[in-house]
Motif scaffolding. Structure first.
Motif, PDB file in Angstrom:
ATOM      1  N   GLY A  44      25.734  57.450  60.599  1.00 37.43           N
ATOM      2  CA  GLY A  44      24.999  57.090  59.367  1.00 37.43           C
ATOM      3  C   GLY A  44      25.165  55.611  59.042  1.00 37.43           C
ATOM      4  N   SER A  45      26.365  55.079  59.302  1.00 40.26           N
ATOM      5  CA  SER A  45      26.596  53.659  58.985  1.00 40.26           C
ATOM      6  C   SER A  45      25.762  52.761  59.903  1.00 40.26           C
ATOM      7  N   ILE A  46      25.505  53.210  61.123  1.00 35.41           N
ATOM      8  CA  ILE A  46      24.648  52.422  62.036  1.00 35.41           C
ATOM      9  C   ILE A  46      23.226  52.380  61.463  1.00 35.41           C
ATOM     10  N   GLN A  47      22.743  53.537  60.987  1.00 38.76           N
ATOM     11  CA  GLN A  47      21.386  53.599  60.415  1.00 38.76           C
ATOM     12  C   GLN A  47      21.273  52.727  59.172  1.00 38.76           C
ATOM     13  N   LYS A  48      22.322  52.785  58.322  1.00 39.95           N
ATOM     14  CA  LYS A  48      22.304  51.979  57.091  1.00 39.95           C
ATOM     15  C   LYS A  48      22.250  50.501  57.427  1.00 39.95           C
ATOM     16  N   TYR A  49      23.098  50.114  58.402  1.00 39.21           N
ATOM     17  CA  TYR A  49      23.156  48.721  58.824  1.00 39.21           C
ATOM     18  C   TYR A  49      21.783  48.274  59.329  1.00 39.21           C
ATOM     19  N   LEU A  50      21.157  49.134  60.170  1.00 41.31           N
ATOM     20  CA  LEU A  50      19.862  48.785  60.766  1.00 41.31           C
ATOM     21  C   LEU A  50      18.782  48.603  59.701  1.00 41.31           C
ATOM     22  N   THR A  51      18.760  49.513  58.730  1.00 49.38           N
ATOM     23  CA  THR A  51      17.746  49.428  57.669  1.00 49.38           C
ATOM     24  C   THR A  51      17.841  48.081  56.954  1.00 49.38           C
ATOM     25  N   LYS A  52      19.077  47.694  56.579  1.00 49.96           N
ATOM     26  CA  LYS A  52      19.266  46.408  55.879  1.00 49.96           C
ATOM     27  C   LYS A  52      18.935  45.235  56.788  1.00 49.96           C
ATOM     28  N   ALA A  53      19.431  45.326  58.036  1.00 53.10           N
ATOM     29  CA  ALA A  53      19.253  44.197  58.964  1.00 53.10           C
ATOM     30  C   ALA A  53      17.777  43.986  59.301  1.00 53.10           C
ATOM     31  N   ILE A  54      17.013  45.076  59.426  1.00 53.39           N
ATOM     32  CA  ILE A  54      15.580  44.940  59.736  1.00 53.39           C
ATOM     33  C   ILE A  54      14.865  44.297  58.545  1.00 53.39           C
ATOM     34  N   ALA A  55      15.231  44.752  57.328  1.00 54.70           N
ATOM     35  CA  ALA A  55      14.613  44.180  56.117  1.00 54.70           C
ATOM     36  C   ALA A  55      14.895  42.678  56.028  1.00 54.70           C
ATOM     37  N   ARG A  56      16.087  42.257  56.533  1.00 48.32           N
ATOM     38  CA  ARG A  56      16.439  40.824  56.460  1.00 48.32           C
ATOM     39  C   ARG A  56      16.076  40.060  57.732  1.00 48.32           C
ATOM     40  N   LYS A  57      15.327  40.745  58.607  1.00 45.86           N
ATOM     41  CA  LYS A  57      14.903  40.167  59.892  1.00 45.86           C
ATOM     42  C   LYS A  57      16.083  39.761  60.779  1.00 45.86           C
ATOM     43  N   LYS A  58      17.204  40.479  60.645  1.00 47.15           N
ATOM     44  CA  LYS A  58      18.374  40.219  61.503  1.00 47.15           C
ATOM     45  C   LYS A  58      18.430  41.232  62.648  1.00 47.15           C
ATOM     46  N   ALA A  59      17.545  42.251  62.598  1.00 47.11           N
ATOM     47  CA  ALA A  59      17.430  43.224  63.688  1.00 47.11           C
ATOM     48  C   ALA A  59      15.957  43.609  63.768  1.00 47.11           C
ATOM     49  N   THR A  60      15.583  44.219  64.891  1.00 48.61           N
ATOM     50  CA  THR A  60      14.166  44.559  65.083  1.00 48.61           C
ATOM     51  C   THR A  60      13.989  46.080  65.149  1.00 48.61           C
TER      52      THR A  60
END
Ligand code: 3HC
Length: 282
Positions: A44-60
């Motif tokens: 779950g923490s990986i998913q949370k991280y990804l959601t935030k990172a994608i919103a901040r354009k730090k992940a795709t």
């Protein structure tokens, strides 16, 4: 020796990060936790991280899809048996680590590389307890794993060149920078970082400045991205106390001795961000 399938032991802060970057870079990745509850929390923490990172354009979105395609979780150690490398990221307790490596030694073929993400224990103290000391390396990642570029790669006196080269190659394919290190307590980063963090606590004990001002001083005066007391809250005061104990036992030097305030805060359960309170409230 080519690494295709990666096993991760532990899906806490570090394990979930290593699982994330392995899967995101195309490795078939299996992460193992002791209970379904801890596994769900870590995934779950990986998913949370990804959601935030994608919103901040730090992940795709592509990275997210790679993780969905390549990462599976399990609570059964047997599911790691056909991995080319198993990276351990469990509690900093040599007895527990050796117990799990002992079980894996029986499960995995001779070709499987074993790696530990320990930040303070010696790799050779784990390697020598297995029947594959030539297949044992240290892979020390940094938090937050998806963002931090460094991995300390530790070669012991028994690590074969083939194993070390495969580990270096694996790190490179994660788009990280490997720093080869001698197998000595704390390697490079914690050897230098831990006395600095403890000195920040000593400065607070001596009432030199407030927590916020100590942090601001180091950020604005030295260009650190985050102040030492904030970083302690992120690392976890319990983890820091445990690392400190191991390093003090090894070096017997005062700069590694735990300040009273650190012991007191851990005893009170104020262990940083994960508990809701450390030097700051979260
Ligand atoms: N541990 C855990 N999470 C961290 C973290 C850390 N050390 N540093 C930052 N984060 C988290 C932030 O809380 C934030 O999460 P959020 O989205 O849930 O709020 C997210 O990472 C992004 O942080 P920023 O908003 O600061 O984003 P930036 O892109 O500006 O910077 C960074 C990211 C480069 C990671 C910067 O925050 C940084 O340099 N942090 C310090 C990292 C550091 O010093 N790591 C080493 C820790 S020591 C260690 O791992 C060794 C171990 O053995 C003790």
């Amino acid at each position: 020796m080519e690494i295709k399938k990666v096993g991760i032991l532990g899906c806490g802060l570090m394990g979930s990060g290593v699982a994330h970057v392995s899967a995101a870079n195309g490795y078939e990745t299996v992460v193992c936790e002791v209970s379904q509850e801890l596994l769900d929390k870590g995934l779950g923490s990986i998913q949370k991280y990804l959601t935030k990172a994608i919103a901040r354009k730090k992940a795709t979105v592509f990275e997210k899809r790679m993780i969905a395609d390549n990462l599976t979780g399990t609570t059964k150690l047997e599911d790691l048996k056909d991995c080319d490398i198993v990276i351990e990221a469990i509690t900093e307790d040599i007895k527990i680590k050796n117990e799990v490596f002992g079980k894996l030694d029986k499960l995995c073929p001779k070709s499987t590389i074993f790696a530990s993400n320990t930040s303070s224990l010696k790799i050779s103290d784990m390697a020598k307890e297995t029947k594959r000391p030539e297949k044992f390396v240290g892979l020390h990642f940094f938090n937050p794993v998806p963002m931090m570029k460094l991995v300390e790669v530790v070669k012991t006196a028994t690590t074969s060149d083939e194993t070390f080269d495969a580990a270096m190659q694996y790190v490179k394919t994660l788009d990280k920078v490997a720093v080869p290190c001698k197998d000595t307590t704390g390697f490079v980063v914690n050897r230098l970082l831990v006395p600095y963090l403890l000195d920040a606590i000593r400065a607070l004990e001596a009432d030199v400045a407030s927590p916020k001002d100590i942090d601001n001083a180091m950020m604005l005066g030295c260009g650190y991205p985050m102040g030492p007391l904030t970083l302690l809250d992120f690392v976890g005061l319990d983890t820091t106390l445990s690392i400190t104990g191991i390093m003090y036992d090894e070096f017997k030097q005062p700069q590694y001795a735990a300040p009273e305030l650190l012991k007191k805060m851990v005893a009170e359960g104020k262990i940083g961000k994960k508990s809701g309170e450390g030097f700051y409230k979260y």
